[in-house]
Design an enzyme around this catalytic site. Structure first.
Site, short mmCIF file in Angstrom:
data_model
loop_
_atom_site.label_atom_id
_atom_site.label_comp_id
_atom_site.label_asym_id
_atom_site.label_seq_id
_atom_site.Cartn_x
_atom_site.Cartn_y
_atom_site.Cartn_z
N ARG A 82 8.08 -5.53 -9.07
CA ARG A 82 8.95 -4.46 -9.56
C ARG A 82 10.34 -4.92 -9.99
O ARG A 82 10.83 -4.45 -11.03
CB ARG A 82 9.01 -3.33 -8.51
CG ARG A 82 7.70 -2.55 -8.41
CD ARG A 82 7.64 -1.70 -7.16
NE ARG A 82 7.49 -2.51 -5.97
CZ ARG A 82 7.52 -2.03 -4.73
NH1 ARG A 82 7.70 -0.74 -4.53
NH2 ARG A 82 7.35 -2.84 -3.69
N GLN A 106 -4.21 -13.77 -14.16
CA GLN A 106 -4.92 -13.33 -12.95
C GLN A 106 -6.25 -12.73 -13.40
O GLN A 106 -6.27 -11.81 -14.23
CB GLN A 106 -4.12 -12.27 -12.20
CG GLN A 106 -4.80 -11.88 -10.87
CD GLN A 106 -4.13 -10.73 -10.17
OE1 GLN A 106 -4.05 -9.62 -10.71
NE2 GLN A 106 -3.65 -10.95 -8.96
N CYS A 114 16.26 -2.75 -8.25
CA CYS A 114 15.04 -1.94 -8.08
C CYS A 114 15.17 -0.98 -6.88
O CYS A 114 15.54 -1.39 -5.78
CB CYS A 114 13.82 -2.84 -7.89
SG CYS A 114 12.30 -1.92 -7.61
N TYR A 162 -9.97 -4.90 -4.74
CA TYR A 162 -10.86 -5.17 -5.88
C TYR A 162 -12.07 -5.98 -5.40
O TYR A 162 -12.19 -6.26 -4.20
CB TYR A 162 -10.07 -5.85 -7.00
CG TYR A 162 -9.04 -4.91 -7.61
CD1 TYR A 162 -9.45 -3.81 -8.37
CD2 TYR A 162 -7.68 -5.08 -7.38
CE1 TYR A 162 -8.52 -2.92 -8.90
CE2 TYR A 162 -6.75 -4.19 -7.91
CZ TYR A 162 -7.17 -3.11 -8.67
OH TYR A 162 -6.26 -2.23 -9.18
C1 LIG Z 1 2.95 -1.37 -11.99
C2 LIG Z 1 2.33 -2.32 -11.03
C3 LIG Z 1 1.20 -3.05 -11.43
C4 LIG Z 1 0.62 -3.99 -10.56
N1 LIG Z 1 -0.45 -4.72 -11.00
C5 LIG Z 1 -0.96 -5.70 -10.20
C6 LIG Z 1 -1.98 -6.57 -10.69
O1 LIG Z 1 -2.43 -6.50 -11.83
N2 LIG Z 1 -2.45 -7.52 -9.83
C7 LIG Z 1 -1.95 -7.67 -8.56
O2 LIG Z 1 -2.40 -8.56 -7.83
N3 LIG Z 1 -0.99 -6.87 -8.09
C8 LIG Z 1 -0.46 -5.91 -8.88
N4 LIG Z 1 0.58 -5.14 -8.43
C9 LIG Z 1 1.16 -5.45 -7.10
C10 LIG Z 1 2.33 -6.45 -7.25
O3 LIG Z 1 1.92 -7.68 -7.82
C11 LIG Z 1 3.00 -6.78 -5.91
O4 LIG Z 1 2.03 -7.38 -5.07
C12 LIG Z 1 3.60 -5.54 -5.24
O5 LIG Z 1 4.18 -4.67 -6.19
C13 LIG Z 1 4.70 -5.90 -4.23
O6 LIG Z 1 5.72 -6.67 -4.83
P1 LIG Z 1 7.16 -6.05 -5.27
O7 LIG Z 1 7.79 -5.44 -4.05
O8 LIG Z 1 7.90 -7.24 -5.79
O9 LIG Z 1 6.90 -5.01 -6.30
C14 LIG Z 1 1.16 -4.18 -9.26
C15 LIG Z 1 2.26 -3.44 -8.87
C16 LIG Z 1 2.86 -2.53 -9.73
C17 LIG Z 1 4.07 -1.78 -9.28
S1 SF4 Z 2 13.58 0.83 -10.10
FE1 SF4 Z 2 11.83 2.26 -9.82
S2 SF4 Z 2 10.72 2.33 -11.79
FE2 SF4 Z 2 12.14 0.58 -11.83
S3 SF4 Z 2 10.86 -1.13 -11.25
FE3 SF4 Z 2 11.87 -0.41 -9.36
S4 SF4 Z 2 10.45 1.11 -8.48
FE4 SF4 Z 2 9.77 0.72 -10.60
#
Ligand SMILES: Cc1cc2nc3c(=O)[nH]c(=O)nc-3n(C[C@H](O)[C@H](O)[C@H](O)COP(=O)(O)O)c2cc1C
Ligand code: SF4
Length: 371
Positions: free
Chosen positions: A319, A100, A341, A169
């Site tokens: 996550r 990315q 998670c 961004y």
């Molecule tokens: C630690 C962390 C780092 C992330 N870094 C990026 C990133 O570099 N680029 C991006 O588009 N989204 C980033 N995100 C957002 C995730 O890609 C995603 O869109 C968001 O966490 C929702 O998905 P989830 O519920 O599966 O976590 C980040 C999220 C977390 C928690």
């Molecule tokens: S359990 Fe908590 S620390 Fe682990 S990935 Fe999910 S939100 Fe992040």
């Protein structure tokens, strides 16, 4: 039959299944942005864990767009051999990996940045430092920086590139009327706010050629007063095919200002999963491009349902794969039906040299976030 474990093609990019690791800033690079061995090891874990496509954490395309310390860099040809090692490590395990590419704009808070730049001057409580308005030359430089970063993806042997157009961004700053107050050719109307994205996509395509997979992660709405509306986001989706994009990952939210809109907490029931479903439904009405949906997927049943209904072609996880990089394999083997998670956002890296890690308490083996 499981749709989740059926293959899919995004242009010339073929994935073994419909599970994508959404971009996750790993904070595993040195001060020049060179990936550390820990990053390669993480990608190996993900590839071994069976995810169909790994999208790397965002990589900065230009020194002025370094979003934070320990971010991976893709701003110079000198970095290509280090990046190529990452691609090889994943390919050796049969995986697919796409970087990315990003410019932080106003959200460039790395130590090396003395004065962040943005489409318009902006000073907001969520920004650690005020940003100044970009000059025309800086805009052209940023466009070329994206284009050459995309070329480096190809030269390093990656399977494609994803242009970060979400989460507040630089490209999403241009799209957002909350941030972009310009009255020249780069702002003023929705079409002019879209121009920067158009120029980036065109310059990227010029550099990578017709057949190289170019994806985009799009924030379809800002979720703040005066920000990008869903109607405008839909128009952007409708325009993507004409910009030469091969596939779109749907997200939302304006980053730092409303981070928990994008990285939502407290997903304690299936009803709270897939929290950008309404955006993907609208995107589907606007485009025939492959759609990847991110945001809150935790249960296999919810993933299968979204695919079966045709709202998205692939689902992406952030996550859950920090917590369990082998979750896809566990799903496939029938060892698990849900991610463990807890969606409490304790995964952000704390301080230098640590990197992302799952730090929510998980007492029992196989514990799930909810039953
Ligand atoms: C630690 C962390 C780092 C992330 N870094 C990026 C990133 O570099 N680029 C991006 O588009 N989204 C980033 N995100 C957002 C995730 O890609 C995603 O869109 C968001 O966490 C929702 O998905 P989830 O519920 O599966 O976590 C980040 C999220 C977390 C928690
Ligand atoms: S359990 Fe908590 S620390 Fe682990 S990935 Fe999910 S939100 Fe992040």
């Amino acid at each position: 039959m499981s749709l989740l474990f059926s293959p899919f093609s995004i242009g010339s990019l073929q994935t073994a299944n419909r599970l994508v690791r959404s971009a996750t800033a790993e904070r595993m690079a040195d001060q020049d942005g060179r990936p550390l061995p820990t990053l390669e090891a993480l990608y190996e874990d993900l590839a071994e864990g069976g995810v169909g496509l790994i999208i790397t954490g965002h990589m900065y395309v230009h020194a002025a767009g370094k979003a934070h310390d320990e971010m991976t860099g893709i701003y110079d040809d000198d970095l290509i051999p280090d990046l190529a090692r990452l691609a090889r490590a994943v390919h050796d395990l049969g995986g697919r990996v796409v970087p990315q590419i990003n410019h932080g704009g106003m959200n460039s808070v790395a130590e090396s940045i003395s004065e962040p730049i943005a489409p318009s001057a902006i000073d907001q409580p969520f920004l650690p430092r005020p940003a100044r308005e970009m000059t025309g030359t800086e805009i052209e430089t940023a466009i070329q920086a994206f284009a050459h970063a995309a070329r480096r993806c190809r030269e390093a042997g990656f399977d494609g590139v994803q242009i970060h157009t979400a989460h507040g961004y630089l490209i999403s700053q241009f799209l957002s009327p909350f941030v972009n107050k310009r009255t020249d050719e780069w702002g003023g109307t929705a079409e002019k706010r879209m121009r920067f994205l158009r120029e980036v996509c065109s310059a990227v395509r010029d550099q990578v050629g017709a057949d190289y997979p170019v994806l985009i992660k799009l924030g379809m709405e800002d979720g703040v007063d005066g920000g990008l509306s869903l109607g405008e986001g839909a128009e952007i989706v409708a325009a993507l095919e004409g910009m030469g994009i091969d596939g779109v990952e749907i997200s939302g939210g304006l980053g730092g200002m409303n981070k928990t809109l994008n990285v939502r907490k407290g997903i304690k029931s299936e009803a709270k999963e897939a929290y950008f479903l309404h955006l993907a439904q609208e995107a589907r009405r606007q485009t025939d491009l492959p759609i990847i949906l991110v945001g809150g997927f935790r249960s296999r049943s919810v993933m299968e349902k979204v695919l079966a209904e045709g709202v998205a072609d692939l689902v992406s996880l952030c996550r859950p794969l920090i917590s369990e990089p082998d979750l896809p394999r566990q799903f496939e083997l029938g060892l698990k039906e849900k991610s463990r998670c807890l969606s409490a956002n304790n995964c952000w890296a704390e301080g230098p040299g640590v990197g992302i890690a799952c730090k929510c308490p998980h007492d029992r083996v196989g514990e799930t976030a909810f039953s």
